[in-house]
Write a protein that holds these residues in place. Sequence first.
Motif, PDB file in Angstrom:
ATOM      1  N   TYR A 623       7.383  33.280 -37.078  1.00  0.00           N
ATOM      2  CA  TYR A 623       6.352  32.292 -36.793  1.00  0.00           C
ATOM      3  C   TYR A 623       5.297  32.834 -35.832  1.00  0.00           C
ATOM      4  N   THR A 628      -3.135  24.955 -31.336  1.00  0.00           N
ATOM      5  CA  THR A 628      -3.977  24.237 -32.296  1.00  0.00           C
ATOM      6  C   THR A 628      -4.301  22.817 -31.859  1.00  0.00           C
ATOM      7  N   GLN A 644       1.951  23.401 -33.200  1.00  0.00           N
ATOM      8  CA  GLN A 644       1.572  24.778 -32.888  1.00  0.00           C
ATOM      9  C   GLN A 644       2.365  25.802 -33.689  1.00  0.00           C
ATOM     10  N   LEU A 646       3.223  27.834 -36.666  1.00  0.00           N
ATOM     11  CA  LEU A 646       2.598  28.260 -37.917  1.00  0.00           C
ATOM     12  C   LEU A 646       3.505  29.257 -38.617  1.00  0.00           C
ATOM     13  N   GLN A 648       4.612  32.055 -41.482  1.00  0.00           N
ATOM     14  CA  GLN A 648       3.939  33.184 -42.114  1.00  0.00           C
ATOM     15  C   GLN A 648       4.270  33.231 -43.609  1.00  0.00           C
ATOM     16  N   ASN A 652      -0.015  26.439 -44.121  1.00  0.00           N
ATOM     17  CA  ASN A 652      -0.010  25.648 -42.899  1.00  0.00           C
ATOM     18  C   ASN A 652      -1.106  24.585 -42.973  1.00  0.00           C
ATOM     19  N   LEU A 654      -3.446  21.899 -41.092  1.00  0.00           N
ATOM     20  CA  LEU A 654      -4.016  21.552 -39.798  1.00  0.00           C
ATOM     21  C   LEU A 654      -5.256  20.709 -40.021  1.00  0.00           C
ATOM     22  N   TYR A 659      -4.105  26.798 -44.345  1.00  0.00           N
ATOM     23  CA  TYR A 659      -4.338  28.171 -43.905  1.00  0.00           C
ATOM     24  C   TYR A 659      -3.106  29.025 -44.229  1.00  0.00           C
ATOM     25  N   VAL A 661      -1.346  32.231 -42.578  1.00  0.00           N
ATOM     26  CA  VAL A 661      -1.340  33.002 -41.334  1.00  0.00           C
ATOM     27  C   VAL A 661      -0.279  34.086 -41.471  1.00  0.00           C
TER      28      VAL A 661
END
Length: 830
Positions: A623, A628, A644, A646, A648, A652, A654, A659, A661
Amino acid sequence: MRKLLAVVVAFAALMTLSVAAFAINGVVVNTKGKPMAGTKVFVYADDKNLPEKSNYKILRADAKGRFSYQQRQGFSHYYFAEVNGYAYSMVYRGKANFKKNVRIKLWPEKKIYGRVVDSKGKPVSGAAIRIRVFSFWDSPADERKQLKPWFWFGTRVNFAGVTMTGKDGRFTLRHIPNTSQFNKLQMRLEVKAPGHTLVDLSFNKKTIAKYLKITDPLASTLSGTVYLPGKAGTAPEGLELVSTYGSPKTGYRQVVTKTGKNGKFIFADLPTRLVNITLPTQGRHYTEDGVIIPAGPVRQWTLPVIANVKIKPEQKNHIDLQLVQGALIRGKVVDQETGKLASGGYINVKHAGRADTNPDNVEINSKGEFALRVPPGNVRISLDYARMDGRYVSTRTPENLDFTVANGDDKSDVILKFEHFSTNDDYSVMSKPVPAGFELKPGTYQLTWDPEVDSSVGGYYLGRDNDKSKFKMSKLPKLISKNPLYMSVPFDGLGDDGLLLALFDESKGTGKGFDIAYVDLNRNGDLTDDEPTKWTASKSYATTPWALAQSRQGTGAEQTNNPVMISWQISSGRSQELLRKGGWKGTIDSSKGPISAIVVDSNNNGLFNDAYKYNQGYTLCDYVYADTNGFGRAVALPYLESPQMLSQGTVNLLAGKGYIVKANAAGNSITVEPYTGQFGTLLVRASNIAGQSGVCRSLNVTGEPGRYSRPTVNKGAVMLPVGKYTLSYCTLELGSGSKKTALNGIVDKVITVEPDKQTVFTITGKPKMAVYADKREVILTAKKSEPISWQINIGDSFKNVTLSSSGKVAPKVGFDKSGAMLAVEASGGG
């Protein structure tokens, strides 16, 4: 199936500035929910600034069992109910718990009869019998029901907390809960009579009886004189002395006395055994009756512990005590990272004036300072807990200070450092949502290695606890324990490549608890060429001091080599969990400007962007934690509810945008990309479950795009990336008003979220109950409820359902004399 009901008492909050109080509306009911009219209710406000008698009030419940009270703000309150034919019951409300009503449930009474006699069988009259603890429960998983009014109220408000024996030595214990339907019970009695030994007895369900015969032998006394240092006079009148006796198995007891004129003292009613004599702790403390003794000024002299004084039976024992000048210790408590002083808390100090089992507990003032006087000898100072800016601070591996002092020393340079791990505020990051309009800006961001980043919060890893690890160690130190523990922990590589080797030993022999670790910190397989780590043995919980270990991050050409600080958590004297400190930290750009970010290696294998299988079949990943939601900093907490956190490689969400990440394997860079796929919405609801409908209050979904947690749904639909999902957790709220019931479970049926559509999933069907397969035999007893493990499903999709109205998971079944089932008692009543 009868409806599941939860009785909710309405409560109104009234903030009256002139009296700083708010209205509490309460109710007293029995175990069947029936109101108890006319019940006497004692309310005790824990206001230390007022005399004890000013802190309590006696109320009367009306015909519907209701009462009201203006509860003062800023103080803890105890609500205690008493009525004939029922057991005592108490409800506690903390300082900030002013939004809840008070509901007191009374259990039917059971009377216990008995007699107190001396060692010759003669009756002892005027003996005070107090119940110190009364607990009853079914299994360790159940909520333990404990009645402690005798401890908190027995001497404070002087009512019915103590039973006295008559001339014939007989007594009756009333207001004891009838706990025949519970499997386990613990009762602790204290018997105290003038001229007799203080008796402390414990009973369980097998040893307790309706008639108790208690032997209370004649006591001994210990008297003497306390002299000033060098016998330059006698101690002043009113000096407290403490006589301590007992063992870890039976618990320790204290008898307190004070010096009279000319330094004379006497301990009355001592048992025939070895006792220790000390001065009381120098910090704020409680007496055994719950009375608070505030911390006093620093002493001008002190007393070395007088250990193992033998008390002869039924005699007047004598001993004289001499105070010593001792050493004055003054110091400060500071955050080792920032150098900021603590603003409160306590330290523990072991020294020659206290037994090892009962160290001094000394207060830290608002300036982070502490002071105390100790006898000459060895001193160990450790942190009990600290406050920063008025808030409790969670600390990790506080250092111990060890030194030696002599008479007349003035040691004023003591600095006790602690590692500031987190405060309660850190967990409030999960309650702060991502603001509307927030966006992450695409790009690749470089990070730098920060040796203070806590990289263990993503997931502690329990190592391989077996002898196979021994064969990976090329050289071993000389061991003392017959049962050392060999461990190998995944540290910075896959498979057996990159295992960290460790060996735990007991320096004082088998059974004392691990207190030394040999860790292959330089990673050469030899456990003899690294400095061993030592700590104080503990059979319950311990955290070892930090040590620096060689480590690598990532693979191939981008691999880095940054050492990692490691520590071990030891639970119950055996299990070891590895903590790590050191990770990558930096910033990424957003519509709110640069925000802090941390990359965490969640499975602790040295790779910062890999996926791995979880024990329930889920695919998890490492992670990135980023600020955020404008909390002020990135906080690495392993909870899916954190905005917060996120993931991989998955999508995600938001502020309504998606997104991707991703960090590189070494963890020193983060790439942010917008998600270009489509979205849909999911609405979960309940219909016709035992004739009731309801809404979804919270859910966790797991699918191809990722795992998503919505702790608060608020009856509406949630936005999700298009794909297939299952509900790994769901909370349904059935009914309305005072008849709400919460059902928690999973949905293993695949739900497809389609592009630009609202997918509605309805949970419906008949409740189905079955005894778990591992329950092979149930013994039925007439007029008794037997706890049984149940499997509850609703329809063909809502599985493994639990009920959360009152915290019980397993309902109970009642049987008649013939063994036929009468009713199911489930959470919330019914």
